[in-house]
Each structure stands twice: as structure tokens, then as C-alpha cells.
Design a protein around this motif. Structure first.
Motif, PDB file in Angstrom:
ATOM      1  N   ARG A 146      38.787  37.762  45.918  1.00  0.00           N
ATOM      2  CA  ARG A 146      38.786  39.213  46.078  1.00  0.00           C
ATOM      3  C   ARG A 146      40.221  39.692  46.213  1.00  0.00           C
ATOM      4  O   ARG A 146      41.011  39.126  46.974  1.00  0.00           O
ATOM      5  CB  ARG A 146      37.988  39.617  47.314  1.00  0.00           C
ATOM      6  CG  ARG A 146      37.926  41.138  47.563  1.00  0.00           C
ATOM      7  CD  ARG A 146      37.158  41.486  48.824  1.00  0.00           C
ATOM      8  NE  ARG A 146      35.762  41.050  48.706  1.00  0.00           N
ATOM      9  CZ  ARG A 146      35.241  40.021  49.369  1.00  0.00           C
ATOM     10  NH1 ARG A 146      35.996  39.316  50.197  1.00  0.00           N
ATOM     11  NH2 ARG A 146      33.975  39.699  49.208  1.00  0.00           N
ATOM     12  N   ASP A 191      37.194  35.864  38.797  1.00  0.00           N
ATOM     13  CA  ASP A 191      37.130  34.411  38.659  1.00  0.00           C
ATOM     14  C   ASP A 191      38.549  33.872  38.559  1.00  0.00           C
ATOM     15  O   ASP A 191      39.396  34.440  37.863  1.00  0.00           O
ATOM     16  CB  ASP A 191      36.346  34.020  37.401  1.00  0.00           C
ATOM     17  CG  ASP A 191      34.870  34.341  37.529  1.00  0.00           C
ATOM     18  OD1 ASP A 191      34.322  34.140  38.631  1.00  0.00           O
ATOM     19  OD2 ASP A 191      34.270  34.808  36.540  1.00  0.00           O
ATOM     20  N   ARG A 206      35.809  32.128  43.259  1.00  0.00           N
ATOM     21  CA  ARG A 206      35.693  33.580  43.183  1.00  0.00           C
ATOM     22  C   ARG A 206      36.617  34.162  44.239  1.00  0.00           C
ATOM     23  O   ARG A 206      36.580  33.742  45.405  1.00  0.00           O
ATOM     24  CB  ARG A 206      34.246  33.998  43.463  1.00  0.00           C
ATOM     25  CG  ARG A 206      33.941  35.464  43.154  1.00  0.00           C
ATOM     26  CD  ARG A 206      33.822  35.730  41.691  1.00  0.00           C
ATOM     27  NE  ARG A 206      33.390  37.111  41.425  1.00  0.00           N
ATOM     28  CZ  ARG A 206      33.461  37.683  40.247  1.00  0.00           C
ATOM     29  NH1 ARG A 206      33.959  37.016  39.214  1.00  0.00           N
ATOM     30  NH2 ARG A 206      33.036  38.921  40.069  1.00  0.00           N
ATOM     31  N   GLU A 254      36.404  41.675  42.721  1.00  0.00           N
ATOM     32  CA  GLU A 254      36.377  40.220  42.680  1.00  0.00           C
ATOM     33  C   GLU A 254      36.681  39.720  41.271  1.00  0.00           C
ATOM     34  O   GLU A 254      36.380  40.387  40.279  1.00  0.00           O
ATOM     35  CB  GLU A 254      35.012  39.701  43.141  1.00  0.00           C
ATOM     36  CG  GLU A 254      34.703  40.025  44.591  1.00  0.00           C
ATOM     37  CD  GLU A 254      33.380  39.431  45.038  1.00  0.00           C
ATOM     38  OE1 GLU A 254      32.683  38.802  44.209  1.00  0.00           O
ATOM     39  OE2 GLU A 254      33.028  39.596  46.229  1.00  0.00           O
TER      40      GLU A 254
END
Length: 464
Positions: free
Chosen positions: A449, A411, A447, A409
């Protein structure tokens, strides 16, 4: 500066596939090499001696194809700007083997593991390059400007020059390096203010770059904006606007053009600014509004991305007699022509030759008139390939960087959102990718992935 180092491991991390895929040439034909070798010995002939000027160059570190050298002087009435441009017209025989080859190439392509030059290196990095300490033929533009930075007179002529030193942007940014650049900041700021008054648009988007780390690996970086580059660019823009005016007055030449933005594009930008709660000052032009944004804020990145809609449709326009319907470049907010990078871009040599003929009171040569209508197509095709090559190189490195990080993950900042996804910018490592997800907040932090990192397809993807 954010960066991510790529370890080579068992994979050869080069860009051969991109070179092959886009059909980039691997060398020059023998006839072209022979002509360039002969041309590098060409005597410059009678021309203005400007070797007394304290000219210097500002380029990225390690550059050898040096197109421009500058000398700025303060005067009692403002500024005098001397801008020397490499004189390719001396070396390239019209319609010869070299000329035909550079028409086919259009421009230099810059790849991380080496350039694909427009001209053979004996010219582009040798006889025609404004290298320090070398006497060189050049096209010298001289501007006398008032205290507001506006030109009051323009002279362009062939000259002999001698660059004193070569600097990079970081060196100039750190402080005084040469008397010829002492007035660069003052002049650059004045010219930038004049640009905002005209309505010129500047987008401060993150600029991804690929660089070697010195150990056989590559790193992907976001290069911070350096004001010195903007100040130096204003001199090039000043020259390009002067060249455009010369050609328009003579009713012959080739311009870099961009139609005005559609009103709907401006309205969309205003609507997006309101949605992001960024006030648009009363009466402010898009140029003023964008210049006032803080590029460090995620909302600003989203608006800069949206503002690319204002700058769609750039091209080249040739004319001989009647003026074309569009003669201006909306991003510059003025008529504009490319004349300052002839080592790296085909069209600059031709536009320069028009300016030299016109200002000398001479007829524009027949070979040049024959070439003008061909240039928009040649440059359009070349620009398209260059954009795709640049994007493919970045995509390739992004995939290499993230290949072993699927499922992790990160930001991210949402740049441009649609119903079921968005373009997002991840700062560390600095990548831009497509993210799947509903109702992603444009200009917001999310956020994400990593779901795809495919070096073969040069593709990455995220999900919210």
C-alpha cells in the motif's frame, strides 16, 4: 513496456530544482564559448583518409552528440572491426579555457528536459560529432579478430571519416539496416561468450527511464533490454580493453578499475540463490550463473539486486612509471579504460591521447602527464554528481506519478529484504521504493500500500 503518464495540471513539472540543487551549470563562460567557436574551424592537418569506410552510428533516437561510428567486415580469418571515435583532442587546447571548463564539469549530465553538456554544442553536436553525411576528424581503431572474436592486431591512428547513416537500437533490432552491421550479431555474441569465459558480470535489472509523451507530459517507463545494445557495447569494451593494454605496456595512462569482489559477497549471493531455490551449477562462476537467470522472474530481480555487491568500488586509476596495485575491472574481468565517449566524458580524451602518443612512438606530452594524477579525483566527483542527479530525476517523477494515489495497493516484487522492511519493485507504474513490513520474502511477490508520495522531498514509500 510499462508506463505511467504524468498530467501537468497546475504544477510545472520540470527539473529546475534538481539543476539548482546540484549546482549544474546553466551555460558556458564567454571565454569558453569564444574558444570553442574558434576551435570548430580547426583544420585537421595530415591524417589517414578513411572516408571510404562505410561507417554508421547506433545511438538513442534524436541523439546529436555522436561519439562512435562502426564498420564491421567479415574476413577469411574472422572479422575486421573499424571503430571511429570523435577526436576531441583536435579541438580542445591543453590547459586552455575550454579544457579547464570541461575538467570542472567532468561529463555530460542527461536530464529529461535537456542536457547539461560537457562541451559547447558547437563542438559536441557540431564540428566534433560524427553526424551522418559529414566529414569529420576521428581517432580510428582497427581490429583484426579471429573466428572466435579475439583480436590479433590493433591499430589506432588519427583519421578523416564520413559516417553514412545514423540508426537507433530499435531500427537495428528490427532487421538488416546496413551492410556494415550485418555481422554485428555474430560478432557481438562471440564477444559476449568471451566475456563470460573471463568472468565478466552483467546485471539485467529493470532500467527506469523518463521520456516525454509528446503532449507536454512525462512518462516513466521500464526500457526492455535490447540485445543490439549489448552487441554494440562489446565493441566499445573491446576498444577499452585494447587501450588499457597499450597504456599498461607503456606504464603510463589512466584506467577504469574495480577491485575483485570480496569472497563474502559471492558467498552471500550463493546463499540467497539457495534460499530462493535457484540451483547454482557446479563450478559456475557468478558471471555464468547470473547470465543464466531469466530476468522476467521475480527471484532473478532479487538476485541481480544482491549481485550489485560484486561491483562496488569502481573508480579511476592513473599511473606514470610504476603500475598500480589494481589494474583490472572486475565487472569486465580484464584491464579496461574509457576511450570511446570523449564528447560526453572527460577522461576519454586524455586516455586516447596517451594511446596515440605511445603507438606513434612519441613522448607523452608534459601537459598530459600533469593532468593524469588529477583525473581520478575529477571523474570520481563527477560520477558521484551524475549518479545523484539521475536518481533524483527518477525519484522526482516517481513522486509525481503517485502523488494522487496514496492509500492505493499495488503488486510488487521484493528486491532486497531486511528485518523490518525491503526495497520493492512495482511494475505498473514502474517504481522502486522502500516498503515497511516484517519478514518480507526476498524474491517474492507481495501486495503493498502506498503511504508516502511527496514531490517536494522526492520521496515515496509503501507498507506491506
Amino acid at each position: 513496456m510499462a508506463s505511467m503518464v504524468i498530467r501537468t495540471g497546475a504544477t510545472d513539472l520540470d527539473f529546475t530544482g534538481i539543476r539548482t540543487g546540484f549546482g549544474l551549470p546553466t551555460g558556458f563562460p564567454e571565454a569558453v564559448r569564444d574558444e570553442a567557436e574558434q576551435a570548430r574551424h580547426t583544420a585537421p592537418g595530415p591524417r589517414h583518409d578513411a572516408t571510404d569506410l562505410e561507417l554508421v552510428t547506433i545511438d538513442p533516437p534524436g541523439s546529436r552528440d555522436l561519439d562512435q561510428a562502426v564498420c564491421l567486415e567479415r574476413t577469411p580469418s574472422g572479422f575486421r572491426v573499424h571503430y571511429a571515435i570523435a577526436d576531441l583532442g583536435l579541438f580542445v587546447r591543453p590547459e586552455g579555457a575550454l579544457d579547464q571548463e570541461v575538467r570542472r564539469r567532468g561529463q555530460t549530465h542527461y536530464l529529461p528536459d535537456g542536457n547539461v553538456p560537457l562541451h559547447p554544442e558547437v563542438l559536441s553536436e557540431g564540428a566534433a560529432s560524427l553526424l551522418p553525411g559529414r566529414t569529420r576528424p576521428a581517432v580510428l581503431w582497427t581490429f583484426d579478430c579471429d573466428t572466435d572474436g579475439e583480436p590479433r592486431s590493433t591499430v589506432v591512428r588519427r583519421a578523416i571519416v564520413r559516417s553514412r547513416e545514423q540508426f537507433d537500437y530499435a531500427q537495428v533490432a528490427r532487421g538488416p539496416v546496413h551492410p556494415s552491421l550485418a555481422a554485428l550479431e555474430a560478432f557481438g555474441r562471440l564477444r559476449r561468450e568471451r566475456a563470460l569465459e573471463r568472468g565478466a558480470v552483467e546485471l539485467q535489472l529493470p532500467e527506469q527511464e523518463i521520456a516525454p509523451n509528446g503532449a507536454g507530459d512525462w512518462k516513466l517507463v521500464v526500457r526492455p533490454r535490447v540485445e543490439v545494445e549489448a552487441w554494440n557495447a562489446e565493441i566499445s569494451l573491446l576498444t577499452g580493453m585494447a587501450a588499457a593494454r597499450i597504456m599498461l605496456d607503456a606504464r603510463i595512462g589512466v584506467l577504469r578499475t574495480l577491485p575483485d569482489a570480496e569472497p563474502t559477497a559471492v558467498e552471500t549471493l550463493k546463499r540467497d540463490a539457495a534460499a530462493l531455490r535457484i540451483p547454482w551449477p557446479d563450478g559456475a562462476s557468478p558471471a555464468r550463473f547470473l547470465a543464466g537467470l531469466d530476468p522476467a522472474r521475480p527471484e532473478s530481480l532479487a538476485l541481480f539486486t544482491d549481485a550489485t555487491r560484486l561491483l562496488r568500488g569502481a573508480g579511476y586509476t592513473a599511473f606514470d612509471g610504476d603500475l598500480p596495485p589494481v589494474t583490472t575491472h572486475a565487472g569486465v574481468a580484464a584491464p579496461y579504460a574509457h576511450v570511446t565517449a570523449p564528447l560526453r566524458r572527460l577522461v576519454d580524451r586524455f586516455a586516447t591521447e596517451v594511446c596515440l602518443a605511445v603507438t606513434a612512438g612519441e613522448e607523452v606530452p608534459a601537459w598530459l602527464r600533469r593532468a593524469l594524477p588529477l583525473l581520478p579525483g575529477l571523474m570520481g566527483a563527477s560520477d558521484s554528481v551524475a549518479a545523484k542527479v539521475d536518481r533524483a530525476c527518477v525519484d522526482q517523477v516517481e513522486a509525481w506519478v503517485l502523488a494522487d494515489r496514496i492509500g492505493q495497493e499495488f503488486d510488487a516484487v521484493v528486491l532486497r529484504a531486511e528485518k523490518n522492511g525491503a526495497d520493492v519493485f512495482v511494475a505498473d507504474p514502474p517504481v522502486v521504493g522502500r516498503c515497511v513490513g516484517r519478514d518480507l520474502p526476498e524474491g517474492g511477490r507481495v501486495r503493498v500500500r502506498l503511504t508516502v508520495a511527496d514531490p517536494v522531498r522526492r520521496k515515496i514509500g509503501f507498507e506491506a
